[in-house]
Scaffold this motif. Sequence first.
Motif, short mmCIF file in Angstrom:
data_model
loop_
_atom_site.label_atom_id
_atom_site.label_comp_id
_atom_site.label_asym_id
_atom_site.label_seq_id
_atom_site.Cartn_x
_atom_site.Cartn_y
_atom_site.Cartn_z
N GLU A 1 0.83 -1.21 0.00
CA GLU A 1 0.00 0.00 0.00
C GLU A 1 0.86 1.26 0.00
O GLU A 1 0.52 2.26 -0.63
N GLU A 2 1.99 1.21 0.70
CA GLU A 2 2.87 2.37 0.75
C GLU A 2 3.54 2.60 -0.60
O GLU A 2 3.69 3.75 -1.04
N LEU A 3 3.96 1.51 -1.25
CA LEU A 3 4.52 1.65 -2.59
C LEU A 3 3.48 2.24 -3.53
O LEU A 3 3.79 3.14 -4.33
N GLU A 4 2.26 1.77 -3.43
CA GLU A 4 1.20 2.27 -4.30
C GLU A 4 0.96 3.76 -4.05
O GLU A 4 0.70 4.52 -4.99
N GLU A 5 1.05 4.17 -2.82
CA GLU A 5 0.89 5.59 -2.50
C GLU A 5 1.99 6.42 -3.17
O GLU A 5 1.73 7.52 -3.68
N GLN A 6 3.22 5.91 -3.18
CA GLN A 6 4.31 6.63 -3.84
C GLN A 6 4.07 6.74 -5.35
O GLN A 6 4.33 7.77 -5.97
N LEU A 7 3.55 5.66 -5.93
CA LEU A 7 3.26 5.68 -7.36
C LEU A 7 2.09 6.61 -7.67
O LEU A 7 2.11 7.32 -8.68
N ASP A 8 1.10 6.61 -6.80
CA ASP A 8 -0.01 7.56 -6.97
C ASP A 8 0.51 8.99 -6.96
O ASP A 8 0.06 9.83 -7.76
N SER A 9 1.44 9.26 -6.08
CA SER A 9 2.01 10.60 -6.01
C SER A 9 2.65 10.98 -7.35
O SER A 9 2.49 12.11 -7.82
N ALA A 10 3.34 10.02 -7.94
CA ALA A 10 4.00 10.31 -9.22
C ALA A 10 3.01 10.55 -10.34
O ALA A 10 3.18 11.47 -11.14
N PHE A 11 1.98 9.72 -10.42
CA PHE A 11 1.10 9.75 -11.59
C PHE A 11 -0.14 10.60 -11.41
O PHE A 11 -0.66 11.13 -12.39
N VAL A 12 -0.61 10.75 -10.19
CA VAL A 12 -1.78 11.59 -9.95
C VAL A 12 -1.36 13.04 -9.74
O VAL A 12 -1.80 13.95 -10.46
N GLU A 13 -0.47 13.25 -8.78
CA GLU A 13 0.00 14.61 -8.53
C GLU A 13 0.89 15.11 -9.67
O GLU A 13 1.03 16.31 -9.87
N GLY A 14 1.49 14.17 -10.41
CA GLY A 14 2.36 14.55 -11.51
C GLY A 14 1.65 14.85 -12.80
O GLY A 14 2.29 15.23 -13.79
N ALA A 15 0.34 14.69 -12.83
CA ALA A 15 -0.43 14.99 -14.04
C ALA A 15 -0.69 16.49 -14.14
O ALA A 15 -0.83 17.18 -13.12
N TYR A 16 -0.75 16.98 -15.36
CA TYR A 16 -1.15 18.38 -15.56
C TYR A 16 -2.67 18.39 -15.65
O TYR A 16 -3.26 17.94 -16.63
N GLY A 17 -3.33 18.88 -14.61
CA GLY A 17 -4.78 18.78 -14.54
C GLY A 17 -5.16 17.48 -13.86
O GLY A 17 -4.38 16.88 -13.12
N GLU A 18 -6.37 17.02 -14.12
CA GLU A 18 -6.88 15.81 -13.47
C GLU A 18 -6.37 14.56 -14.17
O GLU A 18 -6.49 14.42 -15.39
N ALA A 19 -5.77 13.66 -13.40
CA ALA A 19 -5.21 12.44 -13.98
C ALA A 19 -6.33 11.49 -14.40
O ALA A 19 -7.35 11.36 -13.72
N ASP A 20 -6.13 10.81 -15.52
CA ASP A 20 -7.06 9.79 -15.99
C ASP A 20 -6.87 8.54 -15.14
O ASP A 20 -5.77 7.98 -15.11
N PRO A 21 -7.91 8.08 -14.45
CA PRO A 21 -7.75 6.90 -13.58
C PRO A 21 -7.22 5.67 -14.31
O PRO A 21 -6.47 4.88 -13.73
N GLU A 22 -7.60 5.50 -15.58
CA GLU A 22 -7.11 4.34 -16.32
C GLU A 22 -5.62 4.43 -16.60
O GLU A 22 -4.90 3.43 -16.54
N PHE A 23 -5.13 5.63 -16.87
CA PHE A 23 -3.70 5.82 -17.04
C PHE A 23 -2.96 5.48 -15.74
O PHE A 23 -1.96 4.75 -15.75
N VAL A 24 -3.46 5.99 -14.63
CA VAL A 24 -2.81 5.75 -13.34
C VAL A 24 -2.82 4.26 -13.01
O VAL A 24 -1.80 3.68 -12.61
#
Length: 284
Positions: free
Chosen positions: A162-185
């Motif tokens: 779960e902690e690894l997934e949180e780090q990846l979420d940070s990269a792909f969700v917070e790293g998106a310009y605008g709202e991240a596409d859930p399917e991409f994440v």
Amino acid sequence: MVDHDAWSDQQSSTTVSVDGHDLEVASHEDGPDESTAPPVVFLHGIPTWSFLWRDIVPAVAEDRRTIAPDLVGYGNSAMGDGFDRSIRAQEAMLEALLDDLGVEAIALVAHDIGGGVALRFAAHNPERVEQLVLSNAVCYDSWPVEFVSNLGLPSTADLEREELEEQLDSAFVEGAYGEADPEFVAGMKAPWLTDEGHLSLVRDAVATNTNHTTELDYGAITAETLLLWGKDDVMQPYAYAERLAEDIDDAELEPLSDAYHWVPEDRSDAYADRLREFLTGAEV
């Protein structure tokens, strides 16, 4: 638009030798077999896989054969422990894969550490790379970044999933310009959320060796080059694109605004249109 499971289903695999190791390489191929133009090869970075190109490959495949491999240690390629995943090794993988496919000349499109692989391959094999497109690519001493370096720590292998997934979420969700596409994440995270994938990501991260780009002779690259760069990126800043433009003869420098590091996702329509225009030499 395909999801990551459908993308995986469309991949084929072959076994190539890298540093004496027989490694399985998964690759997504599309486009007309009868095209006389060189195939377009797409290289992803870390912590992504070929699904990064989900919105770009179909547009290019209307005209050209496309080949989008998963780097070894990534996606659906070999993940087992005990082989090098550095960009030097990925360059060897690319050469072996192209030889296995019977492909000589190519156009090369690359992002992040895939850009480092592409720079090495283009510098060492100028006769094989006719066109080169680099997007927010590692180069010179621009990498590794802190996020990736931390992924490579031994302690990361012991993180709760779960902690690894949180780090990846940070990269792909917070790293998106605008709202991240859930399917991409979801697609970007999927390869890493198994025991094998988790450990492979750690090995991939620790293999980020800046010496492999500082040693390059950038002036040896002869390919027609486009630097299609997300201008607002903080991980691979635009200043490095400007430096590449000075060192690669006649390179075109084109910033894409409203885009961070994941520029093929942030600005997929604009990216695909400009890429096709560059590859064909005509407006689309």
